[in-house]
Design a protein around this motif. Sequence first.
Motif, PDB file in Angstrom:
ATOM      1  N   TYR A  39      14.270  16.468   2.315  1.00  0.00           N
ATOM      2  CA  TYR A  39      12.980  16.596   1.643  1.00  0.00           C
ATOM      3  C   TYR A  39      12.539  18.049   1.513  1.00  0.00           C
ATOM      4  CZ  TYR A  39       8.372  15.523   0.055  1.00  0.00           C
ATOM      5  OH  TYR A  39       7.242  15.442  -0.687  1.00  0.00           O
ATOM      6  N   GLY A  40      12.625  18.800   2.571  1.00  0.00           N
ATOM      7  CA  GLY A  40      12.205  20.193   2.560  1.00  0.00           C
ATOM      8  C   GLY A  40      11.985  20.679   3.972  1.00  0.00           C
ATOM      9  N   ILE A  41      11.580  21.923   4.084  1.00  0.00           N
ATOM     10  CA  ILE A  41      11.372  22.509   5.403  1.00  0.00           C
ATOM     11  C   ILE A  41      10.270  23.553   5.301  1.00  0.00           C
ATOM     12  CG2 ILE A  41      13.136  24.288   5.108  1.00  0.00           C
ATOM     13  CD1 ILE A  41      13.832  23.873   8.063  1.00  0.00           C
ATOM     14  N   CYS A  42       9.529  23.716   6.380  1.00  0.00           N
ATOM     15  CA  CYS A  42       8.531  24.778   6.437  1.00  0.00           C
ATOM     16  C   CYS A  42       8.446  25.278   7.876  1.00  0.00           C
ATOM     17  CB  CYS A  42       7.173  24.306   5.940  1.00  0.00           C
ATOM     18  SG  CYS A  42       6.351  23.133   7.019  1.00  0.00           S
ATOM     19  N   LEU A  43       7.954  26.484   8.023  1.00  0.00           N
ATOM     20  CA  LEU A  43       7.739  27.074   9.337  1.00  0.00           C
ATOM     21  C   LEU A  43       6.245  27.181   9.588  1.00  0.00           C
ATOM     22  CD1 LEU A  43      10.275  30.029   9.258  1.00  0.00           C
ATOM     23  CD2 LEU A  43      10.568  27.803  10.339  1.00  0.00           C
ATOM     24  N   PHE A  44       5.827  26.868  10.808  1.00  0.00           N
ATOM     25  CA  PHE A  44       4.420  26.994  11.156  1.00  0.00           C
ATOM     26  C   PHE A  44       4.266  27.016  12.666  1.00  0.00           C
ATOM     27  CE2 PHE A  44       5.370  22.516  10.756  1.00  0.00           C
ATOM     28  CZ  PHE A  44       4.781  21.945  11.865  1.00  0.00           C
ATOM     29  N   SER A  45       3.131  27.535  13.098  1.00  0.00           N
ATOM     30  CA  SER A  45       2.750  27.491  14.504  1.00  0.00           C
ATOM     31  C   SER A  45       1.918  26.232  14.699  1.00  0.00           C
ATOM     32  CB  SER A  45       1.921  28.725  14.861  1.00  0.00           C
ATOM     33  OG  SER A  45       1.217  28.498  16.060  1.00  0.00           O
ATOM     34  N   ILE A  46       2.273  25.420  15.662  1.00  0.00           N
ATOM     35  CA  ILE A  46       1.532  24.184  15.915  1.00  0.00           C
ATOM     36  C   ILE A  46       0.075  24.491  16.253  1.00  0.00           C
ATOM     37  CG2 ILE A  46       1.318  22.227  17.495  1.00  0.00           C
ATOM     38  CD1 ILE A  46       4.381  22.191  17.632  1.00  0.00           C
ATOM     39  N   ASP A  47      -0.158  25.500  17.086  1.00  0.00           N
ATOM     40  CA  ASP A  47      -1.528  25.837  17.479  1.00  0.00           C
ATOM     41  C   ASP A  47      -2.365  26.308  16.290  1.00  0.00           C
ATOM     42  OD1 ASP A  47      -1.024  25.167  20.124  1.00  0.00           O
ATOM     43  OD2 ASP A  47      -0.395  27.212  20.635  1.00  0.00           O
ATOM     44  N   VAL A  48      -1.792  27.151  15.448  1.00  0.00           N
ATOM     45  CA  VAL A  48      -2.517  27.664  14.274  1.00  0.00           C
ATOM     46  C   VAL A  48      -2.808  26.528  13.298  1.00  0.00           C
ATOM     47  CG1 VAL A  48      -2.355  29.208  12.283  1.00  0.00           C
ATOM     48  CG2 VAL A  48      -1.579  29.986  14.528  1.00  0.00           C
ATOM     49  N   LEU A  49      -1.827  25.648  13.079  1.00  0.00           N
ATOM     50  CA  LEU A  49      -2.038  24.514  12.182  1.00  0.00           C
ATOM     51  C   LEU A  49      -3.114  23.571  12.741  1.00  0.00           C
ATOM     52  CD1 LEU A  49      -1.284  23.021   9.594  1.00  0.00           C
ATOM     53  CD2 LEU A  49       0.516  21.860  10.879  1.00  0.00           C
ATOM     54  N   LYS A  50      -3.076  23.308  14.039  1.00  0.00           N
ATOM     55  CA  LYS A  50      -4.100  22.455  14.648  1.00  0.00           C
ATOM     56  C   LYS A  50      -5.492  23.052  14.471  1.00  0.00           C
ATOM     57  CE  LYS A  50      -1.528  20.072  18.279  1.00  0.00           C
ATOM     58  NZ  LYS A  50      -1.363  19.925  19.733  1.00  0.00           N
TER      59      LYS A  50
END
Length: 79
Positions: A10-21
């Motif tokens: 499907y796809g991929i992305c990078l993120f910080s769990i804390d920042v996204l929360k």
Amino acid sequence: MDRILDTGSYGICLFSIDVLKDFLKKEKVRSKKLLKNFQDNHDRYLTLLADGIWIPFLPINSIEYVIKLDTYNQSFDDE
């Protein structure tokens, strides 16, 4: 374990769990279906991109990528 991503993925992305929360809390998003939420709220999706909250890799071309997924909270080395 390495996992192979190909054009059928499907796809991929990078993120910080804390920042996204923090972003989701600020936006009062409670849905667990985040992709659907961002598709339905395009301005919210654009804010995610503009603020660098997540970095999607679009499109994924036909070359296969080997992605190291098993080092949560650890730095990657030269390998």
